[in-house]
Design a protein around this motif. Structure first.
Motif, short mmCIF file in Angstrom:
data_model
loop_
_atom_site.label_atom_id
_atom_site.label_comp_id
_atom_site.label_asym_id
_atom_site.label_seq_id
_atom_site.Cartn_x
_atom_site.Cartn_y
_atom_site.Cartn_z
N ASN A 8 0.74 -1.24 0.15
CA ASN A 8 0.27 0.21 0.04
C ASN A 8 1.26 1.04 -0.20
N GLN A 9 1.88 0.77 0.37
CA GLN A 9 2.96 2.53 0.59
C GLN A 9 3.80 2.90 -0.48
N LEU A 10 3.68 1.83 -1.91
CA LEU A 10 4.23 2.23 -3.37
C LEU A 10 3.31 2.70 -4.00
N PRO A 11 4.06 3.30 -5.01
CA PRO A 11 2.86 4.07 -5.64
C PRO A 11 2.51 3.02 -7.01
N PRO A 12 1.55 2.47 -7.82
CA PRO A 12 1.25 2.31 -8.79
C PRO A 12 2.01 1.49 -9.22
N GLN A 13 3.16 2.36 -9.94
CA GLN A 13 4.26 2.13 -10.95
C GLN A 13 4.92 0.91 -10.49
N LEU A 14 5.23 0.86 -8.89
CA LEU A 14 6.54 -0.36 -8.70
C LEU A 14 5.91 -1.72 -8.34
N TYR A 15 4.23 -1.76 -8.37
CA TYR A 15 3.62 -3.37 -8.24
C TYR A 15 4.46 -3.79 -7.93
N ALA A 16 4.98 -3.99 -9.34
CA ALA A 16 6.28 -5.18 -10.21
C ALA A 16 7.05 -5.53 -9.10
N ASP A 17 7.58 -3.80 -8.90
CA ASP A 17 8.96 -4.41 -8.25
C ASP A 17 8.53 -5.01 -7.43
N GLY A 18 8.43 -4.08 -6.39
CA GLY A 18 7.84 -4.11 -4.87
C GLY A 18 7.47 -5.45 -4.86
N SER A 19 6.42 -5.92 -5.70
CA SER A 19 6.24 -7.83 -5.73
C SER A 19 7.18 -8.47 -5.77
N ALA A 20 8.51 -8.27 -6.95
CA ALA A 20 9.35 -9.01 -7.48
C ALA A 20 9.93 -8.86 -6.48
#
Length: 469
Positions: free
Chosen positions: A384-396
């Motif tokens: 939730n703290q990440l901006p949407p464009q970083l979801y894939a990176d955060g998930s990885a």
């Protein structure tokens, strides 16, 4: 700006991804229950046998960083079909395996499929559901993450008692075929295909780094730390990881965008996820070992004895998910880690060759209720703290570290189990094999307790983060 992508059937897509991930995660621990049978069939020791789990997790840890690339190179449907086909090939190899080597190769191929599926599940689900629906959906994701590995031993116990361990794989093959025929055709693409340049050096560094680190931990079960086969991979692995991190920060298009760790709640949430996964996989290998080899229960009985804790986890996960927005990650993680710490202390106190089994079952229940309160809140609060464009990176990034934690948990559990047995025989000789085995399992719980206490301390620093739109 919209917080999610419109797709025709988001629930169907989520269901297919979750079920595929569940089968893969079930495969992570299913063979723990069959380990004693496989060791007898192929005449191998526990140090070699544990590679069926450690190797599986190791492939996941090496492969998951690639996921940030894969979603930009291939469509969602291509990735799902590819993951299912690869899993099928591995499953068939493992099911017909005439030797331990073929079984291990089949397992490693299966892990490639799971390694594609898992990160895809996270990033796709975050993309296709609006913010207000994320709590309950991530509650189910948390359930998949814990129920897969936790139910593995129970279901495998039932399968082994009615036939042989080969059928664990035949059942998985059947489920993969069903998903391929029913699920894959309805998948829509949700990723942006940009075909970024693949950085081979980053790929090599992450493979050597994670591979060397986990290999060293797993080899410790059979060799001492001073042995070059242990410390050389460890030193090389750590050096490669340091170089990998430095390289990611210097690149304009990194393999994993480590900028995600500049968000404090993402970094802390990931650390708590890592701690929980480490403990789940340690417990998933130690308790079946204890119930079967010390208390002499059959595979099916041992599996059923682990069921009450799993059922509690299954009941609690959606409850935690649907109350997440009201209660918040801070309260849930503190209660969760308190219960996990109590469970770990109790295991250290009660485990012996004569422990009444109800005490073990009760303690497991306390432990897994704690787990249900930590996984989903830590993960959702982090993302939730990440901006949407970083979801894939955060998930990885999160998935890579949790898989490494799982591999490390399995390897450390077996290493500590072996070390405990060795120190027992030095003091008391080989006269009491059951006491020796029980002492080994108890000794391994020291590490689980240390990790639980660290998690508990970490939970006091959690702040509830609001999703960014």
């Amino acid at each position: 700006m919209q917080s999610h992508l419109q797709v025709k059937s988001p629930k169907w897509m989520a269901a297919v991804l979750m079920f595929g991930s569940f089968i893969g995660l079930f495969g992570e621990t299913a063979l723990n229950m069959a380990l004693t049978d496989i060791m007898t069939d192929f005449k191998i020791g526990p140090g070699t046998g544990q590679w069926l789990t450690t190797g599986y997790l190791l492939v996941l840890a090496i492969l998951v960083p690639l996921s940030a690339y894969l979603v930009r190179w291939f469509t969602t449907r291509q990735l799902i079909v590819g993951a299912l086909v690869i899993s099928l090939i591995g499953g068939v190899l493992a099911a017909v395996s005439p030797s331990f080597t073929v079984l291990l190769v089949g397992r490693l191929i299966q892990a490639i499929g799971t390694g594609i599926f898992l990160p895809l599940m996270f990033s796709v689900i975050l993309m296709i559901f609006p913010v207000e629906k994320r709590g309950p959906v991530m509650g189910i994701v948390g359930l998949v993450l814990t129920a897969g590995p936790a139910l593995g031993p129970t279901l495998a116990g039932l399968i082994i008692s009615s036939s042989s361990w080969h059928y664990i794989f035949w059942i998985m093959i059947g489920l993969y075929i069903v998903l391929l025929l029913i699920g894959a055709p309805k998948m829509e693409n949700v990723s942006t295909i940009t075909k970024p340049k693949i950085d081979v050096i980053s790929l090599l560094l992450s493979t050597i780094g994670f591979g060397g680190f986990v290999y060293a931990l797993a080899t410790l079960a059979e060799r001492s730390f001073s042995d070059p086969i242990v410390w050389i991979p460890l030193v090389v692995g750590i050096a490669a990881l340091v170089l990998f991190v430095l390289r990611q920060f210097s690149m304009t298009e990194p393999m994993i965008n480590l900028q995600v760790f500049k968000y404090p709640m993402f970094a802390l949430g990931t650390a708590l996820m890592v701690a929980t996964l480490f403990m789940i996989l340690s417990v998933a290998i130690l308790i079946p070992l204890y119930l079967k080899s010390v208390l002499a229960y059959t595979s099916v009985a041992a599996g059923l004895l682990m069921l009450p804790a799993n059922i509690l986890n299954i009941i609690m996960s959606p409850i935690v998910g649907s109350n997440f927005d009201k209660v918040g990650a801070r309260v849930f993680t503190r209660i969760g880690y308190t219960l996990i710490t109590i469970g770990s202390i109790l295991m250290l106190v009660i485990l012996s060759s004569t422990t009444p089994v109800w005490q073990v079952v009760g303690t497991l229940c306390i432990f897994f209720v704690g787990v249900s309160m930590t996984i989903m809140p830590s993960q959702t609060n982090a993302m939730n703290q990440l901006p949407p464009q970083l979801y894939a990176d955060g998930s990885a990034a999160m998935n890579t570290l949790t898989q490494v934690a799982g591999a490390a948990g399995t390897a450390v559990a077996i290493t500590m189990f072996t070390a405990g047995q060795n120190s027992y025989t030095e003091k008391h000789g080989f006269g009491q094999p059951l006491d020796m085995l029980a002492y080994g399992v108890q000794h391994a719980f020291i590490v689980v307790l240390i990790v639980a206490v660290l998690g508990l301390i970490g939970s006091f620093f959690i702040k509830n983060s609001r999703p960014s739109h």
